[in-house]
Design an enzyme around this catalytic site. Structure first.
Site, PDB file in Angstrom:
ATOM      1  N   ASP A 116       8.485  26.686  28.009  1.00 55.30           N
ATOM      2  CA  ASP A 116       6.753  25.226  27.045  1.00 55.30           C
ATOM      3  C   ASP A 116       6.339  27.485  26.726  1.00 55.30           C
ATOM      4  O   ASP A 116       6.450  27.778  25.196  1.00 55.30           O
ATOM      5  CB  ASP A 116       6.455  25.506  28.217  1.00 55.30           C
ATOM      6  CG  ASP A 116       4.983  24.384  28.102  1.00 55.30           C
ATOM      7  OD1 ASP A 116       5.246  24.693  26.844  1.00 55.30           O
ATOM      8  OD2 ASP A 116       4.201  24.392  28.121  1.00 55.30           O
ATOM      9  N   ASP A 169       3.612  17.259  30.208  1.00 58.13           N
ATOM     10  CA  ASP A 169       2.953  17.772  31.541  1.00 58.13           C
ATOM     11  C   ASP A 169       2.598  16.264  32.590  1.00 58.13           C
ATOM     12  O   ASP A 169       1.880  16.537  33.763  1.00 58.13           O
ATOM     13  CB  ASP A 169       1.878  17.692  30.690  1.00 58.13           C
ATOM     14  CG  ASP A 169       2.229  18.393  29.106  1.00 58.13           C
ATOM     15  OD1 ASP A 169       2.693  19.441  29.475  1.00 58.13           O
ATOM     16  OD2 ASP A 169       1.020  18.684  28.525  1.00 58.13           O
TER      17      ASP A 169
END
Length: 607
Positions: free
Chosen positions: A357, A419
């Site tokens: 990420d 997420d």
């Protein structure tokens, strides 16, 4: 972070919550010079490096609009006699650079410049020296809005250009928060409950009722590495071939979402008393299993919802509702199906995706020619994309404020599926471990609360830093550290790290009635205490725990017992007769061991 939230949508699980503005939106307020009609706002795109626009309409200058759309203003011959003194010319886009147009307008006394574009609006660009030379605002107006201005106000109009402020955070953040935390909590609880129910049915040697459930997939370290490599490859491919692969991703989403919706609704449909009849015998694929009519109708309904979304996916007014429903169903299905068997595996997955990420958000801008991260470019869609499609792997809710900028592009707050799924797998593991150690779900509750706190920290960073924020940057530390701290506090870290062996099914007790055939000889009061205890264990008709786990021990004791019976006739004479009802009663006592009791309690709670 800028004024509106957009999505980070790499293929697969890793998706981010971000805030980004692809361009700077403003408004042009149009009034008729005759004052006979009410004013109206239209969307414009501008580049503040040319000149800033006031944030308040009351501070903006109301100037006459001069229609020069018959020319492109690329040469002095396009300038009318008298120039543009204290007016804002409106010209067509094309044939020369933005700098050449705005320079001619400024030299001839213009106070601003509106450029009409038939193509997708893009902010006017220039270089540093050009920005320093120009001190009048320049903005792009869509061709459709230009036609509407002429139709509504005629040719004699006055305009004022301004850029209203829009709050970074909106009330729809509450809806995003509730959907995300609710999905993680429900998915984690469902995954753990389903796991213990499966173990219960296997322990009872009756797994027929569970045959319709989907099998779980245990994730191994090798699978994690392969998955991350595939995510990286897909993200890079989308960066270079976005227009071709975006439709593949949309198709995969429709298929996966319909399966997830079916999986979530099927337990409720099975409770209905109607539609239990099955289709006739046939040789068709899948239908040869003779599914129930109600399940076929459910499958048709789920596929129809996905198809409707696929057809009307760009309808901003209501399509987001279907996308959120399908997205939540997909996330619940994935949390129920994918299982991380150990905390070690959870830590590996979360840390690898954490690095992934951060790399694609903060490092790739130094590697691309445009200076923009690959994640942002793919999530928002390339500016030069011919399809103007967006990747659908996000939950989205429209902004609830009433900013004039909603006229430009209906703004949405978005949260990527990654997420939800990545921390949700850890929450599901915590619930399964709670059931294993019977800890009143302390791990599950603590990890769910930590996820909510991490999401709130992401929102705060979104408002304070005014730049794109990868949500896993905050969610991973919050959930991992909290889970680790709870295990350390309860002194169960070793069991929590390795999963306490519940990654595999519990051993099953062996079948047989060997213990009940053991005789019950009289006690010898003169014998030592140790011998009396050994005889008591040998003659007890109850199946002991160590005998269940080691049946060979009882088998070895039986020959010795037969020898004693041959050499001591009194034992045979005094042997009690064991009837069939006694055997059934003794066998039922075997089911009252602690393991059966705990599983029975969990099963009753699930029912």
């Amino acid at each position: 972070m800028a004024a509106a939230l957009t999505s980070r949508v790499p293929a697969g699980l890793l998706l981010l919550l971000v805030a980004q503005v692809c361009c700077e939106y403003g408004m042009v307020h149009v009034l008729s010079e005759k004052g006979s009609s009410k004013g109206k706002d239209y969307c414009i795109l501008f580049n503040s490096q040319w000149a800033h626009l006031p944030h308040d309409l009351g501070k903006a200058s109301l100037l006459q609009l001069q229609d020069q759309t018959a020319s492109v203003l690329c040469s002095p011959s396009d300038v009318p006699d008298g120039g543009f003194h204290n007016r804002i010319p409106m010209v067509m886009r094309g044939n020369c650079t933005f700098y050449e147009k705005v320079r001619l307008a400024q030299i001839n006394g213009a106070r601003g410049l509106l450029i009409v574009s038939r193509e997708k609006l893009a902010p006017p660009k220039g270089n540093g020296s050009q920005y320093e030379e120009i001190d009048i605002p320049v903005a792009l107006l869509s061709y459709t809005d230009m036609l509407d201005i002429g139709k509504s106000f005629g040719r004699s109009v006055k305009v004022a250009m301004y850029a209203p402020n829009e709050p970074v955070l909106d009330y729809n953040m509450v809806i995003i928060f509730v959907m995300a935390v609710g999905t993680v909590a429900i998915g984690g609880y469902w995954a753990g409950s389903r796991d213990v129910k499966k173990r219960y049915m296997k322990h009872k040697r009756d797994d027929g009722a569970e045959k319709h459930d989907d099998e779980t997939v245990d994730v191994t370290p090798i699978m994690i590495c392969v998955f991350v490599v595939m995510c990286c490859s897909m993200l890079v491919l989308l960066y270079f071939f976005y227009d071709h692969l975006v439709y593949v991703i949309i198709g995969i989403f429709c298929l996966a979402a319909s399966i997830g919706l079916y999986s979530c609704l099927s337990p409720f449909v099975r409770r209905f008393p109607l539609g239990k009849c099955r289709i006739p015998d046939n040789n068709l694929p899948y239908f040869h299993k003779r599914p129930q009519i109600r399940m076929l109708l459910l499958a048709v309904f789920c596929i129809s919802i996905s198809v409707i979304w696929g057809v009307f996916r760009n309808e901003d007014q209501w399509a987001w509702v279907l996308q959120d429903a399908l997205g939540i169903a997909f996330c619940l299905y994935m949390l129920k199906t994918i299982r991380l068997p150990t905390f070690k595996g959870c830590t590996l997955l979360l840390m690898v995706l954490f690095v992934y990420d951060v790399f694609f958000v903060f490092i790739t801008p130094f590697l691309t020619k445009t200076g923009q991260s690959i994640m942002v470019e793919v999530a928002a869609g390339p500016t030069d994309s011919a399809t103007h499609e967006k990747l659908p792997m996000v939950l989205k809710v429209p902004r609830l404020n009433f900013s004039p900028l909603a006229l430009c592009d209906r703004p949405f707050s978005l949260l990527g599926f990654g997420d939800i799924l990545v921390p949700g797998l850890l929450v599901a593991y915590c619930h399964r471990f709670d059931i294993q150690v019977q800890s009143s779900r302390v791990y599950f509750v603590a990890c769910t609360i930590a996820y909510g706190i991490g999401l709130l920290v992401t929102f705060v960073a979104l408002a304070l830093m005014q730049m794109g924020q990868p949500a896993l940057l905050y969610l991973v530390p919050c959930t991992l550290i909290t889970s680790f701290a709870v295990a350390l506090w309860r002194k169960e870290l070793a069991m929590f790290w390795t999963g306490s062996g519940f990654a595999k099914d519990l051993p099953h007790p062996p079948l047989g009635l060997a213990p009940v055939s053991c005789p019950n000889p009289p006690k010898d009061t003169n014998a030592p205490a140790s011998q009396q205890e050994a005889e008591q264990q040998m003659t007890n008709p109850t199946l002991h725990a160590d005998e269940r786990n080691n049946p060979s021990q009882c088998a070895e004791e039986l020959p010795n017992l037969n020898t004693r019976e041959l050499t001591n006739p009194s034992i045979q004479a005094e042997e009690p007769h064991i009837s069939i009802p006694q055997i059934e009663q003794q066998t039922s006592q075997n089911k009252d061991d602690p393991e059966s009791k705990s599983l029975t309690v969990e099963k009753n709670q699930l029912d």
